[in-house]
Enzyme design. Structure first.
Site, short mmCIF file in Angstrom:
data_model
loop_
_atom_site.label_atom_id
_atom_site.label_comp_id
_atom_site.label_asym_id
_atom_site.label_seq_id
_atom_site.Cartn_x
_atom_site.Cartn_y
_atom_site.Cartn_z
N ASP A 72 0.82 -1.21 0.00
CA ASP A 72 0.00 0.00 0.00
C ASP A 72 0.85 1.27 0.00
O ASP A 72 2.08 1.20 0.15
CB ASP A 72 -0.94 -0.01 1.21
CG ASP A 72 -0.25 -0.47 2.49
OD1 ASP A 72 0.99 -0.48 2.52
OD2 ASP A 72 -0.96 -0.81 3.45
N ASP A 141 -7.35 -3.32 14.18
CA ASP A 141 -8.69 -3.80 13.83
C ASP A 141 -8.61 -4.99 12.86
O ASP A 141 -9.61 -5.37 12.26
CB ASP A 141 -9.51 -2.66 13.22
CG ASP A 141 -8.83 -2.03 12.01
OD1 ASP A 141 -7.81 -2.59 11.54
OD2 ASP A 141 -9.31 -0.99 11.52
N HIS A 143 -6.94 -5.17 10.05
CA HIS A 143 -6.81 -4.90 8.61
C HIS A 143 -5.46 -5.38 8.07
O HIS A 143 -4.45 -5.34 8.75
CB HIS A 143 -7.06 -3.42 8.28
CG HIS A 143 -6.00 -2.46 8.73
ND1 HIS A 143 -6.20 -1.50 9.71
CD2 HIS A 143 -4.71 -2.27 8.32
CE1 HIS A 143 -5.11 -0.80 9.88
NE2 HIS A 143 -4.19 -1.24 9.05
N GLU A 148 -9.53 -2.09 5.32
CA GLU A 148 -10.18 -1.84 6.59
C GLU A 148 -11.38 -2.76 6.76
O GLU A 148 -11.88 -3.33 5.78
CB GLU A 148 -10.66 -0.37 6.61
CG GLU A 148 -9.54 0.65 6.44
CD GLU A 148 -8.69 0.82 7.70
OE1 GLU A 148 -8.74 -0.06 8.59
OE2 GLU A 148 -7.98 1.82 7.78
#
Ligand SMILES: N[C@@H]1[C@@H](O)[C@H](O)[C@@H](COP(=O)(O)O)O[C@@H]1O
Length: 293
Positions: A72, A141, A143, A148
């Protein structure tokens, strides 16, 4: 899926670096048949990068015939910004190994046509034969890359708006000033990661422990609320964690994966002994051990 537990982040880094080195060396990459490796940013993979750098410096590993794809990149952050993933990757890894820069692929978060950039990235991955091994990290979380919670399991490389938790978590890299954290990123999709032939994920620290337990002890839902759970659908996935990351796991889960590792060691030892005696042909031992995954 396999879970490997090591004492601390350094031991996790050593384990993953040796694992990747073995994969690359066994593959015997050439310019015509390069090894294609997916890579993450974040603090969790740094011990792995340090250990890989050492293997290269010790002459035990080379990246000359390796092509990399990063997961990313932030949108709109100048490429030479200290926190861009371009800067991170060259600072922490690429500048210290023998990879030709032309073999490094990182999404351009400043491209005029961001959608075109994402489509080109997917096409380039296909063009080089797909990703052999994708190394990933996770957010608190769960991800992977910037997929996400709520990311589709079928998602591909695309523009993604960051979750507020991720913006908060990443503020530590931007002088703890939330306003400086980019709101968008380009990221490979869940399907891009699942398409790779092997996935290895590093999870260290207690703050990741809830995500780890949700991802391996509960189911995959169609929204992949804990994106890491998508790995349950991958035929060859390995998660390497430290003790702290196991804090939320059931004791029986930890015991189960530890027992698999110790049985595997036992099998490896007896296969190696047979190989030494010439009973088994070279290569056969690895194949038999591999079938346990
Ligand atoms: N996009 C990256 C992820 O790829 C990475 O896994 C995560 C965790 O970072 P850390 O390892 O520093 O906790 O950070 C960012 O959100």
């Amino acid at each position: 899926m396999r879970l490997i537990i090591r004492d601390d982040p350094l031991a996790v880094g050593d384990y993953i670096a040796n694992y990747i080195a073995k994969r690359i060396n066994d593959f015997e990459p050439t310019p015509e048949r390069p090894f294609v490796l997916g890579l993450p940013t974040g603090s969790s993979p740094i011990p792995t990068y340090k250990a890989l750098i050492k293997l290269v410096k010790d002459g035990k590993l080379s990246f000359k015939n390796v092509i990399t794809f990063n997961m990313d990149e932030y949108v709109g952050l100048p490429r030479d910004h200290s926190e861009s993933y371009h800067t991170f990757m060259f600072r922490e890894f690429f500048s210290h190994i023998d990879i030709p820069p032309s073999q490094v692929n990182i999404l351009n978060g400043n491209a005029e046509d961001l959608i075109g950039e994402c489509n080109k990235y997917e096409a380039r991955i296909k063009e080089v034969g797909g990703i052999e091994l994708f190394l990933g990290g996770i957010g608190e979380d769960g991800h992977i890359a910037f997929n996400e919670p709520g990311s589709s399991l079928a998602s591909r490389t695309r523009i993604k708006t960051l979750a507020f938790e991720t913006i908060l978590a990443n503020a530590r890299f931007f002088n703890n000033d939330i306003s400086q954290v980019p709101r968008m990123a380009l990221t490979v999709g869940v399907a891009t990661v699942l398409d790779s032939r092997e996935v290895v994920v590093v999870v260290t620290g207690q703050r990741k422990s809830l995500a780890l337990s949700k991802a391996i002890e509960e189911g995959v839902n169609h929204l992949a609320s804990w994106t890491l759970s998508a790995l349950q659908m991958h035929p060859w996935a390995l998660i390497v964690v430290d003790e702290d990351a196991t804090a939320e796991l059931h004791v029986k889960t930890v015991k189960y994966f530890r027992s698999i590792e110790s049985v595997q060691h036992e099998v490896e030892r007896s296969q190696a002994a047979l190989k030494a005696k010439g009973v088994l042909q070279a290569g056969a031992a690895e194949e038999q051990v591999g079938s346990m995954e």
